[in-house]
Each structure stands twice: as structure tokens, then as C-alpha cells.
Enzyme design. Structure first.
Site, PDB file in Angstrom:
ATOM      1  N   ARG A   1       0.837  -1.203   0.000  1.00  0.00           N
ATOM      2  CA  ARG A   1       0.000   0.000   0.000  1.00  0.00           C
ATOM      3  C   ARG A   1       0.872   1.254   0.000  1.00  0.00           C
ATOM      4  NH1 ARG A   1      -4.316  -0.086   3.120  1.00  0.00           N
ATOM      5  NH2 ARG A   1      -4.503  -2.321   3.124  1.00  0.00           N
TER       6      ARG A   1
ATOM      7  N   GLY B   1       6.696  -2.014  -4.583  1.00  0.00           N
ATOM      8  CA  GLY B   1       6.814  -1.259  -3.343  1.00  0.00           C
ATOM      9  C   GLY B   1       5.758  -0.172  -3.199  1.00  0.00           C
ATOM     10  N   HIS B   2       5.775   0.493  -2.046  1.00  0.00           N
ATOM     11  CA  HIS B   2       4.779   1.508  -1.729  1.00  0.00           C
ATOM     12  C   HIS B   2       4.899   2.722  -2.649  1.00  0.00           C
ATOM     13  CE1 HIS B   2       8.342   2.534   0.665  1.00  0.00           C
ATOM     14  NE2 HIS B   2       7.949   3.783   0.629  1.00  0.00           N
ATOM     15  N   ASN B   3       3.729   3.280  -3.000  1.00  0.00           N
ATOM     16  CA  ASN B   3       3.621   4.498  -3.824  1.00  0.00           C
ATOM     17  C   ASN B   3       3.996   4.285  -5.283  1.00  0.00           C
ATOM     18  OD1 ASN B   3       3.061   5.800  -1.409  1.00  0.00           O
ATOM     19  ND2 ASN B   3       5.117   6.621  -1.168  1.00  0.00           N
TER      20      ASN B   3
ATOM     21  N   SER C   1       7.947   4.314  -4.658  1.00  0.00           N
ATOM     22  CA  SER C   1       7.717   5.599  -5.316  1.00  0.00           C
ATOM     23  C   SER C   1       8.233   5.679  -6.743  1.00  0.00           C
ATOM     24  CB  SER C   1       8.312   6.756  -4.498  1.00  0.00           C
ATOM     25  OG  SER C   1       7.715   6.790  -3.213  1.00  0.00           O
TER      26      SER C   1
END
Lengths: 363, 363, 363
Positions: A237, A258-260, A278
Site C-alpha cells: 500500500r 513497493g509503496h507508492n 515511489s
């Protein structure tokens, strides 16, 4: 379920020849085929094995003299590899699971299930979850609080969809896929050695050893339509906004997103790929197996990477890349050749040094 | 749950300005913020998007002229990235799971559960397991025979903790994390080709093909306090003694920690890292994504590796490493540059050979 | 369960000395051993720690003067590492699970369970599944429709075996292992950019962006006898025929085996290895951790790869390989040395160019 050769050809938009009423139960490679299988002999070299099997019907290449191959019926398709898609869809025996809500499943009263949703044994659907019509929640699968899944989805055994994750239509997830684990995001009270080393490309300075404090992941994961996830892959998330995956993107086994991270439409992430936090990835990107991508970078549309590529910086649209670090594939292939001749190069330079230091000797 | 701007600032040890009684429901990036969100505009470039959203309050950088940004309230923190930790903790909506022991959970009578332990649907807690007060055993999670988990832990859906594993306080594990699978340890009746190739660095000799016999894993896994594990990661048990992970160490998704490995305190293992058996890793080590580490080696305190690094031998404390094989980051960066110019080097040497073999021609 | 020193030695085919009636409860490293443990001191350097523990009995190396080590009893084995196999088997405390079918398990009436099969809590066994005598289906494990598992198997918690998968005798699978997810196989209506880039080694041409259509996986997975699978590994089903794994092959955590792959007998795939679709791997092959192997290639018998090796083309039998791309280990070791001296080589060539362009200056 049986089909005639003609029914199959019609469904595929292909042409049938010979005994088109012959019934077919399944697909097989030529050497393994029984008399009720459609043998897959889409190239002449595959057809060589037809006599080892018992096939009476086959899918053959455009222009094949199917009668001389000993067949009674044949299907010819202009792009056989593409035809494989429709053919395997027709013939897929599936997982054999029952319809309906299994009595051992735990479905919260506050979940909303569309028409024809089935939920397998030991599956858990939490409060506020909304499952679109026709979607299958497999055995031991999990759908978290307020998560949304569109229509006609298929979640295999043990798939985990975390709270508030939003997924579009026709989603397919293989066993053990995880969507909505927390991001890997920590911070130290003072500037960390990693922040320092990144700025200096190698020097940690005198940053002290510090403990890591967790940044919680408040964002969810947003997944478009027609997305597929492989076995035991993991999609984290986002920290504040959602991690995003566009329409038509397919993700293979043991991939980590991964996140973002934002991934566009119609991209393929092959087995064991890892995308750090990201990073943004465009449309129609294909990342080969075990490709690794650093955090906070950008990969443009239509980029392709070969197996094992390690991407440490941005890649403009349209590039074909390979290697560690990722470079244009032709550059990396050139370097691979150079490495094999590196010893000889050292020897040549050693000889040259001798020759130049004693110029007379080289005459 | 709503907080005022002032309550948030106080909780974070930060300063609040303007309409500090304004109520805040959540966090948002500037462009996505509603009038009840606290926008995160900790850098001037983020603040540029404030007009696209509806934020009335924001966390801004030290020295920001928040009123000119159109805000009615602002929070300023001296180290905003660190403040994110407290802020996301306050605002985390969590997984939305019910308290208590779910009626479908299977908890053995001989397990000991502390005060306020909750166990989700379809979770299994085996005989002799001891779960500390306040710990959450999520849906479909598993805690094996005689396993121990400290207080205030949080096990997401489908986490698996094997028999006799010992885990400290405040443990967090993401979906599908596995602790206590058996080690990958096999032996052949006579010396194997691998043993031979390792000794000779490449020559298998005439070792015969042999079958592999399993060495059972009698050790468990010991995990300290404040450890976190990512989705679908795997931590194997030790052969005789325990595999050990120190306090404060964080392990990301799809990481593998092999049998007998020892990891110190406050280390970070990023996504897809693999650590082979019996390797020791110090304190405050950071291994970048997809880093691989050979078996039976040692990585000192404060070592950092970049993405994709392959570690084949010991690394002394404090080094920043990159590449395959792992070398000092600055050395590897130099080599990466050299590889890009390798073709030119071959050409230069070819020219030199011509020039030196015909010295007159170079004049 | 306690054994005497003599019973242990007899079971292992080793020799016992001294107080051979002494009872032993477990195994321990010398420093950790209690008076009822058998200490493992198979090398002189391990024996140095005996005084730190309380061991009265130990397994020691051939020729050890065990009495001078302060021991009352000793076991000596000619190949101690191999003896570890029998010893750890005798002493393994196991997972502590109850026999029989747990009342919470969901076993379809149309499944066939052999004598003494046990099924753990929350496990699911589907219609038509056939489980051989003595096999343990662990807690929360899953066995799909018409899947077959031989006798004396052991499936740890959360293992997933898909529909129609066929597995031989004495199968062992660690937590979260997945067998029978669908293959990663997609096709575009027209030739894709990947097909184009592969043919030209880097040039995508003007292939349009297209959506990917799924080729279903109709094949299953066939696994021989004595195969073991690690935690969270994934073995995909074949497209038409089965993905195949031979007898005696062991697969570690987080390994991915793609669709249609064939692996021979007695091979080892270490942690985080990835094998792309349709590749064939021979017998007695050992792939080191994080080795990646391209699709549609061939790796011969007895090949060994070192950690992180990326295999992009066929490898003949018997080779020991390392690097990216995979080359003979001795070649790669030579290249690693060359890379470390690459800067000096560039400097040497620069000097040579100066010297050769001004030949007088070099005198």
C-alpha cells in the site's frame, strides 16, 4: 466438455478442414495426443511427432499439407500463437470449485456480494467489502475491510486483499498473492547513514547508529481492469496516496511492487522482479525476470529490460535495456563481449608497455 | 477519528499556527486534500499543488510563509520526515478487525493467551503457544506448537509462525510472512561436487552424481523486540541452534533469511534480499533491494549495500558497497564508467598495437 | 524422547566410546550443551567451546582424543557431515501436530485418503484428491481438485497444491509453498515488441502498443519422489503438458519455477532462484542463490552455478559457472580481478598513447 472441430474453428475465427464434425475433448502436444485430442502442431518441427501420438485432428501452420500428416481434420489459423489464447480459454478445465458460499467461509454481514459471487471453504470476507457479480473468492482467500473487487474476478486459494484496496473488473490472482501489505518505510530521529551515503555516493560520514521508526501506510492499492497477479507476489500500500496499477498490466510470481509505485497500462512484470518505493513505470513496459528497479525513478513507455537487469536511474521511453547497471541492450552485449576478451586486453597492454619502454626491441 | 490541528501538533512535539482548533480527519497529498485533511507540504515543490486541492491546513517546512499559501492553519516540524512517523501512527485507520477470539478460530486449550489477545477468523494457535497481552493474531494466521510471541504484536492475515519460534515485544508481520520453515541443508554420502567445486573454485573433479539426504532443522528462530517482517518473506529455522534476529531489525517483502543466520540490531533488509545459511550480519546494516549474500560469511556493523549487490565474501564494518561482486561503491561506480568506455579502450589498444608495430607510421 | 549414546551410534552406523549407556535428550552446539545433550564437536575448533557448556558426551572427529576433552562418552563417525542427516532425523521434535482429521478441516467426500493420513485445522482437500498413506496435510494447507500426493508426505501450514497436480512419495513442502499456479503466458494480436526485440537483440521496431491476452495453463505439475519445496516457493503449471520435476530434487525458499520447465533428478535450486518458462535443467544440477535462468534454454547435467549467476544461454553438462552473464567460474573470477584493475588499465593506455604519440619522450 467436448466440441467439434468446426465449433472450435468458428469460436477462434479460424478455418476448419476435413472431418469437421469430429469431437474434441482436449489439447495435447503431438506425441501425447489421443484420438480425441486436438494436437498442437503449429510448426513443421512439431508435426514430426504426430506419428508418435494418436491424433486425428490438429491445429497446423498456414499452408500445411495436413492430409499428408495423416490427419483426418485440421484447423489453420493465421497467427497460431494468438489463437492459443482463445483455444486454451475454451478448453481450460478450471479449478473444479463449487458455486455459492461454502458453509465454512466467514463472510461478514456488512459485506456486499454481487450476483453469483462464490466464496470457497475457509475464505474470509470482512465488513464493508464489496465483491462484484460473478467473482470467485477461492478457498482460504481473504478480502479485507472495505476492500472492493470488480465483476468476474477470480481469486485462487490463499490470495490476500488488504483493507480498502480497490480492484477493477476481471481481476485474476494466483495462489498466495498479497495486495495491501504495509510499505517498507522507516525514519531515524536524525539524518540516517543511508540518507548521507546517497548524497555522497558512498560516504556515510559520522552519522550515528540509530533505531528505525515506522512510517505507517495510510494509502491503499488501486488496481485497474484486466490485471493479473502471480503466485506469492506482493503489492504494498502507499504511504498517503494509493499505490497504483493500470489496466491490463500482468504481474508474475514473486514480484514485489513497493509503496507508492505507479505502473501504467498493459505492462508485464516477469518473475522475481522488484520495484522499490515511489518509482513510476509507464505503459506497455516489459521487465524481464529478476529485473530490479531503484526507488523514486521513472521508466518510460515501451521500455523492455532483459533478465537480471538492475535499473539504478531513469530510462527514457522506448529503450531496450540489459545489464547491471542497465544500459542499452546493444551496449551491454558489446560489454559482455569485451569482458570475455578482458584478459587478452590486459596482456596486450602489458606487451605494449614493454615494447614502448624499449622501443628498439619492437623493431 | 478526528483531531484538532493543535492536538496533532502537541502529539508530535511540533508547533501549530493559525486556526489551531480546526478538525482534521486524515492526511493527504496537497492535490488530493479535502477541507478536513491535513495536507503534507513539507517541501516548497509539494506546496505548489495546494491550490489544486481543498486543504485549509497543512504540515509545512520550517520557515514557510504558510499564510501566503492560502492556508488557515499550519504545523511546522523541525525534521518533517521524522514527524511523519508520529503523524501516520495517529491517523492510521488500521485493518478494521474485531477484538476477541473469532468463533471460527482454532485455539488449542493448551495455548496461553495474554490479556486482550485477539485471534481472527480461521486462525490456528497450537498447543503450548504463548501469546503476550494485546497481541493480534490476524485472520488465517498460524502460531505453531510451543511458539512464543511477546506483547502488543500484530500478525496480519496468513502469517505463519512455526513450532518453538521465540519472538519479542511489538512484533509486526505482513501477510504471508513465514517464520520457521526448515533450513535448506542436504548432504551426500561422499564428498559432493559442490564441496569439491568450492575448494577448487571451479573444478568438480570426478565426483559422482549422488542423491541428497536431508539434515533436519532442530533449532528454531529467535527474534528480538520491535522487529517487523514484510509480506511473504521467509526466515528459516537453525540446524542445531536458533537462527537469530536482533532488536529493531526490519525485513521487507520476499526477503529470505537462511538457516543459522544471525542478524544484529536495527538493521534493514530491503525487498527481495537473500541471505544464505550461517552468515552473520551486524548492527545498523542496510542491505539494498535484491542484495544477495553468500553463506558462512560476515558483514560488519553499519555496512550499506546498493540495489542488486552480490556479496561473495566478508565486508568489514562501515563500508558502503555496490555491484557484482560487491566492491566499495566508489570503486563500482568507477567500473561502471569504465565499462561504458570499454569499446573505446579496445579500439585505443588496437590503434596502439598498430602504431607500435610500425613506429614510423605514428610520426 | 531419550536415547543412549550406544543406541544413537548404532542407528548411525558409527562407533560409541566411554559411558555408552548415558542418556541423551537432544543435540547442541558445544557452548550451549547441557549434561543430557550430545554436543556436536566434529572439528577441533568446535571442541574448544566444550568447557563453556556442560556436555558429558559429544560427537567428535575421527582420531579425536575425546577423554582429554573432558568427555565421558563420545561417538565417532567417518563422515560426520553425512552422519548429521541420521542424527537430526532421530532427534527432530517435529511440529507437534495431532494425528487424524481435525474437525475444522474441510475434506470433500469425493477425496480419497490413505491409511493414517492426517489433515490439520482449516485445511481444505477438494473433490477427487488422492492422498497416499501416512501423509500429513498441515494446518491451513490446500489440496486441489483431482490432485494426487504419494505416501508419507509432509505438507506444512499453508502449502497450496493446485488442481490435477501429481506428486510422488515422501514429498515435503515448507509453509506457503505453491504448486500449480497458472503460467505467465500472454500474447498480442500482432507481433509484440518483445518478439521483435528478441529477434533483433535490442530494436523494437515500430511495433504498436498492444494489450496482452492470456494463454490459459491446461497442463498441471508432475513431481517425482523425494522432492522437497521451500517456504513460499512457486511452481507453475504447464501450458499443454505438465511442468516436470524429477526424483530427489530439492527446491529452496522463494524459488520460482516457470511453466513447462523440466528439471531432472537430484538437483538443488537454492534460495530466490528463478527459472523462466520452458527451460530444461538436467540431473544433479546445483543452482546457487538468486541464480536466474532465461526461458527456453537448456542446462546440462552436473552444472553448478555460483550465487547471483544470470544464465542467458545454454550451458553444457558439467560446467561450473558464475557471473552476469554466466561464464565459467574461472573466467568470471579472472574478470572480477580485471575489473578491480580497470582504472589502472585506462591510465596505462592513456600513458601509452602519450608515449607513442611522442616517441622521443619515452626514452
Amino acid at each position: 466438455m467436448a466440441y467439434t472441430v468446426e465449433q472450435i474453428a468458428t469460436a477462434l475465427g479460424a478455418e476448419a478442414f476435413g472431418a469437421v464434425d469430429m469431437e474434441i475433448d482436449g489439447l495435447a502436444e503431438p506425441a501425447d495426443a489421443t484420438a480425441r485430442d486436438l494436437a498442437l502442431a503449429m510448426k513443421p518441427e512439431y508435426a514430426d511427432s504426430l506419428p508418435s501420438g494418436a491424433a486425428k485432428a490438429a491445429m497446423v501452420w498456414d499452408g500445411a499439407d495436413w492430409q499428408s500428416l495423416g490427419l483426418e481434420a485440421a484447423i489453420i489459423s493465421p497467427r497460431p500463437r494468438y489463437t492459443m489464447s482463445g483455444l486454451t480459454t475454451m478448453m481450460d478445465p478450471g479449478q473444479g470449485w463449487a458455486d455459492g458460499i461454502h458453509p465454512t467461509a466467514s463472510v461478514d454481514d456488512r459485506a456486499e456480494l454481487g450476483a453469483g459471487v462464490s466464496v470457497g471453504p475457509m475464505a474470509v470476507v470482512c465488513a464493508g467489502a464489496r465483491i462484484g457479480a460473478g467473482t470467485v473468492i477461492g478457498p482460504q482467500a481473504f478480502v479485507g475491510t472495505d476492500a472492493q473487487i470488480g465483476t468476474m474476478g477470480f481469486l485462487r486459494e490463499g490470495v490476500r486483499i488488504g483493507a480498502r484496496v480497490k480492484i477493477g473488473e476481471r481481476f485474476i490472482a494466483q495462489p498466495g498473492a498479497v495486495v495491501g501489505g504495509d510499505g517498507f518505510s522507516y525514519v531515524t530521529p536524525e539524518k540516517s547513514s543511508v540518507e548521507q551515503a546517497r548524497q555522497t555516493l558512498g560516504d556515510q560520514g559520522d552519522t550515528r547508529s540509530q533505531a528505525w521508526t515506522r512510517i505507517h501506510s495510510l494509502g491503499a492499492v488501486s488496481i485497474g481492469d484486466d490485471v493479473e497477479l502471480g503466485s506469492n507476489c506482493t503489492i504494498d500500500r502507499g504511504t498517503i496516496r494509493d499505490t497504483r496499477i493500470g489496466n491490463g498490466t500482468k504481474i508474475d510470481n514473486l514480484v514485489m511492487v513497493g509503496h507508492n509505485v505507479e505502473i501504467g497500462n498493459d505492462s508485464l512484470l516477469c518473475g522475481c522482479v522488484g520495484i522499490a518505493g515511489s518509482t513510476r513505470i509507464g505503459n506497455n513496459v516489459v521487465l524481464g525476470g529478476q529485473t530490479g528497479v531503484s526507488d523514486n525513478i521513472f521508466i518510460g513507455d515501451n521500455v523492455i529490460t532483459g533478465g537480471g537487469t538492475i535499473v539504478l536511474s531513469n530510462i527514457p521511453a522506448g529503450r531496450v535495456m540489459l545489464g547491471y547497471p542497465a544500459m542499452k541492450m546493444e551496449t551491454t552485449m558489446e560489454i559482455f563481449k569485451g569482458l570475455r576478451r578482458l584478459k587478452r586486453l590486459f596482456n596486450d597492454v602489458a606487451d605494449l608497455k614493454k615494447a614502448v619502454s624499449k622501443p628498439d626491441a619492437s623493431d
